[in-house]
Write a protein that holds these residues in place. Structure first.
Motif, PDB file in Angstrom:
ATOM      1  N   ALA A  87       9.792  16.414  -3.532  1.00 47.23           N
ATOM      2  CA  ALA A  87       8.362  16.366  -3.844  1.00 47.23           C
ATOM      3  C   ALA A  87       8.094  16.943  -5.234  1.00 47.23           C
ATOM      4  O   ALA A  87       7.287  16.404  -5.988  1.00 47.23           O
ATOM      5  CB  ALA A  87       7.567  17.131  -2.788  1.00 47.23           C
ATOM      6  N   ASP A  88       8.776  18.024  -5.558  1.00 43.32           N
ATOM      7  CA  ASP A  88       8.587  18.663  -6.858  1.00 43.32           C
ATOM      8  C   ASP A  88       9.269  17.910  -7.991  1.00 43.32           C
ATOM      9  O   ASP A  88       8.824  17.974  -9.135  1.00 43.32           O
ATOM     10  CB  ASP A  88       9.109  20.104  -6.820  1.00 43.32           C
ATOM     11  CG  ASP A  88       8.306  20.995  -5.877  1.00 43.32           C
ATOM     12  OD1 ASP A  88       7.159  20.632  -5.530  1.00 43.32           O
ATOM     13  OD2 ASP A  88       8.847  22.054  -5.494  1.00 43.32           O
ATOM     14  N   ARG A  89      10.355  17.209  -7.654  1.00 42.07           N
ATOM     15  CA  ARG A  89      11.117  16.449  -8.651  1.00 42.07           C
ATOM     16  C   ARG A  89      11.356  15.028  -8.137  1.00 42.07           C
ATOM     17  O   ARG A  89      12.467  14.679  -7.743  1.00 42.07           O
ATOM     18  CB  ARG A  89      12.461  17.125  -8.923  1.00 42.07           C
ATOM     19  CG  ARG A  89      12.422  18.482  -9.579  1.00 42.07           C
ATOM     20  CD  ARG A  89      12.064  18.435 -11.052  1.00 42.07           C
ATOM     21  NE  ARG A  89      12.884  17.581 -11.877  1.00 42.07           N
ATOM     22  CZ  ARG A  89      13.986  17.956 -12.525  1.00 42.07           C
ATOM     23  NH1 ARG A  89      14.420  19.190 -12.426  1.00 42.07           N
ATOM     24  NH2 ARG A  89      14.643  17.099 -13.277  1.00 42.07           N
ATOM     25  N   PRO A  90      10.328  14.179  -8.109  1.00 40.70           N
ATOM     26  CA  PRO A  90      10.528  12.821  -7.592  1.00 40.70           C
ATOM     27  C   PRO A  90      11.544  12.007  -8.392  1.00 40.70           C
ATOM     28  O   PRO A  90      12.051  10.997  -7.906  1.00 40.70           O
ATOM     29  CB  PRO A  90       9.131  12.194  -7.649  1.00 40.70           C
ATOM     30  CG  PRO A  90       8.264  13.136  -8.374  1.00 40.70           C
ATOM     31  CD  PRO A  90       8.959  14.442  -8.496  1.00 40.70           C
ATOM     32  N   ASP A  91      11.862  12.456  -9.598  1.00 41.54           N
ATOM     33  CA  ASP A  91      12.861  11.779 -10.423  1.00 41.54           C
ATOM     34  C   ASP A  91      14.291  12.137 -10.009  1.00 41.54           C
ATOM     35  O   ASP A  91      15.244  11.492 -10.442  1.00 41.54           O
ATOM     36  CB  ASP A  91      12.660  12.134 -11.898  1.00 41.54           C
ATOM     37  CG  ASP A  91      12.762  13.640 -12.147  1.00 41.54           C
ATOM     38  OD1 ASP A  91      12.285  14.428 -11.303  1.00 41.54           O
ATOM     39  OD2 ASP A  91      13.306  14.032 -13.197  1.00 41.54           O
TER      40      ASP A  91
ATOM     41  N   VAL B 147      12.241   7.748   7.223  1.00 39.02           N
ATOM     42  CA  VAL B 147      12.123   8.407   5.928  1.00 39.02           C
ATOM     43  C   VAL B 147      11.044   9.481   6.025  1.00 39.02           C
ATOM     44  O   VAL B 147      10.180   9.423   6.904  1.00 39.02           O
ATOM     45  CB  VAL B 147      11.820   7.421   4.783  1.00 39.02           C
ATOM     46  CG1 VAL B 147      12.882   6.331   4.699  1.00 39.02           C
ATOM     47  CG2 VAL B 147      10.448   6.813   4.914  1.00 39.02           C
ATOM     48  N   GLU B 148      11.098  10.444   5.112  1.00 37.80           N
ATOM     49  CA  GLU B 148      10.110  11.516   5.172  1.00 37.80           C
ATOM     50  C   GLU B 148       9.807  12.044   3.778  1.00 37.80           C
ATOM     51  O   GLU B 148      10.664  12.048   2.898  1.00 37.80           O
ATOM     52  CB  GLU B 148      10.632  12.663   6.052  1.00 37.80           C
ATOM     53  CG  GLU B 148       9.598  13.740   6.310  1.00 37.80           C
ATOM     54  CD  GLU B 148      10.031  14.762   7.350  1.00 37.80           C
ATOM     55  OE1 GLU B 148       9.266  15.710   7.570  1.00 37.80           O
ATOM     56  OE2 GLU B 148      11.123  14.627   7.940  1.00 37.80           O
ATOM     57  N   SER B 149       8.572  12.473   3.605  1.00 38.58           N
ATOM     58  CA  SER B 149       8.161  13.190   2.401  1.00 38.58           C
ATOM     59  C   SER B 149       7.501  14.488   2.843  1.00 38.58           C
ATOM     60  O   SER B 149       6.965  14.571   3.949  1.00 38.58           O
ATOM     61  CB  SER B 149       7.197  12.360   1.551  1.00 38.58           C
ATOM     62  OG  SER B 149       5.875  12.503   1.974  1.00 38.58           O
TER      63      SER B 149
ATOM     64  N   MET C   8       8.468   5.279   9.690  1.00 37.10           N
ATOM     65  CA  MET C   8       9.528   4.487  10.317  1.00 37.10           C
ATOM     66  C   MET C   8       9.432   3.085   9.727  1.00 37.10           C
ATOM     67  O   MET C   8       8.415   2.413   9.894  1.00 37.10           O
ATOM     68  CB  MET C   8       9.353   4.462  11.829  1.00 37.10           C
ATOM     69  CG  MET C   8       9.323   5.859  12.469  1.00 37.10           C
ATOM     70  SD  MET C   8      10.838   6.802  12.245  1.00 37.10           S
ATOM     71  CE  MET C   8      11.855   6.071  13.512  1.00 37.10           C
ATOM     72  N   ILE C   9      10.491   2.645   9.042  1.00 37.17           N
ATOM     73  CA  ILE C   9      10.476   1.365   8.336  1.00 37.17           C
ATOM     74  C   ILE C   9      11.523   0.439   8.955  1.00 37.17           C
ATOM     75  O   ILE C   9      12.724   0.740   8.909  1.00 37.17           O
ATOM     76  CB  ILE C   9      10.786   1.555   6.835  1.00 37.17           C
ATOM     77  CG1 ILE C   9       9.858   2.607   6.212  1.00 37.17           C
ATOM     78  CG2 ILE C   9      10.677   0.236   6.094  1.00 37.17           C
ATOM     79  CD1 ILE C   9      10.271   3.037   4.807  1.00 37.17           C
ATOM     80  N   PRO C  10      11.112  -0.694   9.524  1.00 33.63           N
ATOM     81  CA  PRO C  10      12.099  -1.654  10.032  1.00 33.63           C
ATOM     82  C   PRO C  10      13.040  -2.081   8.905  1.00 33.63           C
ATOM     83  O   PRO C  10      12.613  -2.242   7.756  1.00 33.63           O
ATOM     84  CB  PRO C  10      11.251  -2.831  10.509  1.00 33.63           C
ATOM     85  CG  PRO C  10       9.891  -2.244  10.754  1.00 33.63           C
ATOM     86  CD  PRO C  10       9.737  -1.151   9.733  1.00 33.63           C
ATOM     87  N   ALA C  11      14.319  -2.241   9.232  1.00 29.14           N
ATOM     88  CA  ALA C  11      15.313  -2.590   8.215  1.00 29.14           C
ATOM     89  C   ALA C  11      14.902  -3.824   7.418  1.00 29.14           C
ATOM     90  O   ALA C  11      15.069  -3.863   6.198  1.00 29.14           O
ATOM     91  CB  ALA C  11      16.678  -2.808   8.869  1.00 29.14           C
TER      92      ALA C  11
ATOM     93  N   LEU D  90      11.397   2.883  -0.264  1.00 30.41           N
ATOM     94  CA  LEU D  90      11.249   4.328  -0.450  1.00 30.41           C
ATOM     95  C   LEU D  90      10.245   4.634  -1.548  1.00 30.41           C
ATOM     96  O   LEU D  90      10.285   4.039  -2.623  1.00 30.41           O
ATOM     97  CB  LEU D  90      12.581   4.962  -0.855  1.00 30.41           C
ATOM     98  CG  LEU D  90      13.569   5.321   0.222  1.00 30.41           C
ATOM     99  CD1 LEU D  90      14.846   5.860  -0.407  1.00 30.41           C
ATOM    100  CD2 LEU D  90      12.997   6.317   1.196  1.00 30.41           C
ATOM    101  N   GLU D  91       9.375   5.594  -1.271  1.00 30.91           N
ATOM    102  CA  GLU D  91       8.464   6.106  -2.295  1.00 30.91           C
ATOM    103  C   GLU D  91       9.198   7.195  -3.082  1.00 30.91           C
ATOM    104  O   GLU D  91      10.171   7.769  -2.581  1.00 30.91           O
ATOM    105  CB  GLU D  91       7.195   6.663  -1.640  1.00 30.91           C
ATOM    106  CG  GLU D  91       6.359   5.618  -0.910  1.00 30.91           C
ATOM    107  CD  GLU D  91       5.764   4.571  -1.833  1.00 30.91           C
ATOM    108  OE1 GLU D  91       5.547   4.870  -3.029  1.00 30.91           O
ATOM    109  OE2 GLU D  91       5.526   3.444  -1.368  1.00 30.91           O
TER     110      GLU D  91
END
Length: 190
Positions: free
Chosen positions: A17-21, A130-132, A139-142, A154-155
């Motif tokens: 979160a602090d370093r999305p890069d 996935v989680e942030s 929950m993302i279907p493949a 992914l964000e």
């Protein structure tokens, strides 16, 4: 290049979160190749090796929750009966050394069309967890996770936590075609 080394999942989410890069790395089988060949030069690497829960898996009802860092070798050794298609795909990944480090989570994160785990995940209707830190779990279907060559859903502040792979009662088989027989990158797989 900064090297971030969280020891818990919460620390990993905070770092992302602090370093999305920051580029997540665990086995490094895709990321290190890109760095070594100058394809990618991230400002930070987010080392997930110390996050123990990413290497855990469990059977829940009719699915396996496979932590993003469970190595291919463990899938082959311990989950072949439950997830035969994925285990067959895992057997074809690189050398034994790569199978001891590489994971389905890394394969998903790279989103390379040559990823060996993609066909079994798509065929079984797997779901990527996935989680942030700030937005929680998705929950993302493949079939919705892959957005193109090396692009995923992914964000920037999200990390792959696990993949939920349904048990399939019928037969499964995995095969890939490449330029040679051993340690080959797939030209086509099914």
């Amino acid at each position: 290049m900064d090297f971030l080394r969280p020891t818990t999942w919460e620390e990993a989410l905070a770092a992302k979160a602090d370093r999305p890069d920051a580029v997540p790395i665990q086995g490094g089988t895709d990321v290190m190749v890109e760095i070594n060949f100058g394809v990618r030069r991230p400002s930070a690497l987010l080392d997930l090796n110390r996050v123990a829960e990413l290497r855990e898996w469990s059977m829940t009802g009719d699915a396996c929750r496979l932590g993003a860092g469970v190595p291919y070798a463990e899938i082959v050794d311990r989950l072949g009966g439950e997830l035969p298609g994925l285990a067959q795909a895992a057997r074809t990944v690189g050398s034994p050394q790569i199978r001891n480090r590489g994971s389905v989570g890394g394969n998903l994160g790279a989103a390379s069309p040559a990823g060996d785990s993609h066909p079994p995940l798509l065929a079984t209707g797997a779901v990527v967890e996935v989680e942030s830190r700030d937005r929680g779990v998705r929950m993302i279907p493949a079939e919705e996770f892959y957005r193109g060559v090396k692009r995923s859903a992914l964000e920037p502040d999200e990390l792959i936590r696990a993949v939920h792979v349904p048990r399939v009662t019928g037969p499964q088989y995995f095969s890939k075609v490449g330029t040679r027989n051993a340690m080959v990158i797939a030209v086509c797989s099914f």
